[in-house]
Structure formats: C-alpha cells, structure tokens
Design an enzyme around this catalytic site. Structure first.
Site, PDB file in Angstrom:
ATOM      1  N   CYS A 166       4.499  -6.894  39.138  1.00  0.00           N
ATOM      2  CA  CYS A 166       5.405  -6.851  40.289  1.00  0.00           C
ATOM      3  C   CYS A 166       6.854  -6.819  39.827  1.00  0.00           C
ATOM      4  CB  CYS A 166       5.160  -8.053  41.206  1.00  0.00           C
ATOM      5  SG  CYS A 166       6.222  -8.081  42.666  1.00  0.00           S
ATOM      6  N   CYS A 226       9.236  -8.945  41.955  1.00  0.00           N
ATOM      7  CA  CYS A 226       9.048 -10.378  41.729  1.00  0.00           C
ATOM      8  C   CYS A 226       9.701 -10.830  40.430  1.00  0.00           C
ATOM      9  CB  CYS A 226       7.556 -10.719  41.661  1.00  0.00           C
ATOM     10  SG  CYS A 226       6.575 -10.197  43.082  1.00  0.00           S
ATOM     11  N   ASP A 227       9.548 -10.038  39.377  1.00  0.00           N
ATOM     12  CA  ASP A 227       9.882 -10.506  38.031  1.00  0.00           C
ATOM     13  C   ASP A 227      10.998  -9.744  37.330  1.00  0.00           C
ATOM     14  OD1 ASP A 227       7.836 -12.379  38.297  1.00  0.00           O
ATOM     15  OD2 ASP A 227       6.342 -11.003  37.485  1.00  0.00           O
TER      16      ASP A 227
END
Length: 321
Positions: free
Chosen positions: A134, A137-138
């Site tokens: 992701c 997300c990261d």
C-alpha cells in the site's frame, strides 16, 4: 443452532466499526473473526493517516482498540473462518470452519480483499519492514529513499507515480517487456523523471539483514542470469483478490469478485445482506474509508430490521449518536 439478529463476517476496520455501531444500537452483533483477525492493518507497523492519532499508532494496536470498543458495547466474537453461507432465505445460514452453524436475520459482509503476493523467499517475513502492498499507507516512510514497485498494470503505475512524491527514485520491475497498464497511465509514469524501468525480469527473492530490506533479486527472462537490485523498499502492486469465494452464485459480484452494492448504500442484491470495506471497494482500500462504510452498513442493518414485517426487534435508534 445459534440464532442472531446480526452477524458480521470479518474484523478489519469495516467489520469492527460495524460491530461498534450495531452493538450501540442494541442489535447484539456476533462477529466472525476470520483467519486474519484485525485484517491487513495487523500486518503493518505505524499508521499515520488514521484521524485522531497525531503521533501515529501501530496497526495492531489500532485494531485491538477497535475490538475492545466493540466488546465494551456488547459485541460478541467467534473465532474461525466462514466456509459457506446459504442466502436463499431468511434466516440466513452461516457455517464456520465447516462445523459450527449459525442463523442470522441479517448479515454484514466485511471479509476484505487480500493483496496478491509474489510468493518468493523473504517477502512475507519483511512485510512492514520494507515490503509493502500500500503506497498511500506507507509511502511517507520512504522519503528520500530508492524503492521498487513490482507490477505492470494501472495499479503499479499509480503507486509508482504516487511514491515519487517521497522517494528519491522509483524503479518499476515487471516480468514482461510490455506493460498491461492503460496507455494514459503508462505515459504518465514514463514522463516522470524519478521513475526507472527494469523489464522482462522475474523477482526471485527479497534480500534483507532481517530487520530491513536491502535488495530484490531478479532473474533475466532472456538470459536466465540473476542479479540483485539494491533498494530500501519494495512495493508489491500486482492486484488484490476480494475474499468472496464463499459467496459465488449467491450474491451479485463484479467481474473480479467484489460485491456489488446499491448506490451509496451498503445494500447488496440479497435483501438483509450488506457489505462494507475492501470487499466492495476496489478503488480506495483505506482504513478510514473502510471504517466509514462499516458505520453505514450498521445503520443500514438497523433500518432494515426496524422495517422488518416478520419480527419486532425493538431496535433503539442510538447508532447515529
């Protein structure tokens, strides 16, 4: 056979939020945990984009807090994996681990979608420590670092382009000489000066020191020779698979297998069955959007049960307070 008014299948952000709202509405929800209690967030480290945590929060801690909150209001949890359902009539029949059977007047399906993995040595061991599925997300954790995106479709192009906001260099690794991505997405990636290309290679293994990723070993499909591409992060972008195999033939799914819902609601093609989270959302796939849809599903279930002509559930209208 146990009978319940509401059963929730899955315990990611969507399922747990639905459990919180349904429990506060006095619906006495029973939640089937699945084989990954807490969902994909339990595989991540620090979560910085979930509102309310200015200093971030660890993924497993966030999901544990959500579960405790659901339990506080009376939600019950059942360990196991849903192996089959019968949606032909109400009450619906739910079988867990092929042995435990339940009946439910309504269902909320939040079984999520699993990221497709390469299945190579070192990959699963380094999830959350340099390997990710992701970018949104990261990506922030890879500021000014050289990273790799594996994939050749639109998702890979989109993730690679997004990651250039943080990384110093992004290398797209693909097993063919040609990409599957749309021409527009390809051109956008090719026009980005931060994106490099390594084509016609097959990932062989993830290299690391046990704590952080150091490289991706690849095999040249033309020569058979292997080499290691140095990197500090590897993003796997080869698609997701919705966890809906147990629903085949019983509910309307799209061509990929995601559950179809009715407009902005969470209602499905089966009256009394609702869906939320990644299992019905192939586009956003974020913890916060999943949680929001879980809230919607619980409220939709409450209204459905209030309007049921065959039973008087005496449901309190507290879910939206």
């Amino acid at each position: 056979m146990e009978k319940h008014r509401v059963m929730i299948l899955g315990t990611g952000p969507a399922g747990l939020t639905a459990a919180i709202y349904a429990a506060r509405a006095n619906l006495d929800p029973v939640v089937v945990e699945g084989n990954e209690p807490g969902g994909q967030l339990t595989l991540t480290t620090e979560v910085e984009n979930f509102p309310g945590f200015p200093d971030g929060i660890m993924g497993p801690e966030l999901m544990d807090n959500m579960r405790k909150q659901a339990e506080k209001f009376g939600a019950k949890f059942v360990a196991g994996w849903v192996t089959s359902v019968d949606l032909s009539q109400r009450p619906f029949k739910v079988t867990v681990d092929d042995t435990k059977q339940f009946e439910a007047e309504s269902l909320i399906i939040s079984t999520g979608a699993s990221a497709k993995m390469l299945g190579i040595p070192g990959e699963s061991e380094m999830i959350g420590r340099g390997v990710s599925t992701c970018a949104t997300c990261d990506g922030f954790f890879f500021r000014n670092k050289k990273i790799i995106v594996v994939g050749g479709g639109d998702s890979a192009m989109e993730e690679a382009t997004f990651l250039t906001k943080f990384a110093s260099e992004v290398t797209i690794v693909h097993r063919r000489n040609e990409l599957r991505a749309s021409k527009v997405m390809q051109q956008r990636a090719r026009n980005n000066p931060k994106i490099k290309w390594v084509m016609n290679v097959t990932p062989v293994s993830v290299k690391s020191d046990g704590n952080k990723v150091s490289g991706l070993e690849v095999k040249d499909n033309a020569t058979g020779e292997t080499r290691v591409l140095e990197t500090e992060g590897i993003f796997i972008a080869i698609g997701h698979s919705p966890n809906t195999k147990f629903l085949a033939g019983q509910i309307d799914l799209d061509d990929v297998g995601y559950i179809k819902t009715d407009g902005v609601s969470t209602a499905t093609s089966v009256e009394g069955v609702f869906a939320c989270g990644d299992v019905m959302d192939p586009h956003y796939r974020q913890a916060i959007t999943a949680a929001g849809s879980g809230c919607k599903a619980a409220m939709d279930v409450e209204r459905f049960l209030e309007g049921s002509s065959s039973h008087d559930w005496s449901v309190s209208a507290t879910a939206n307070q």
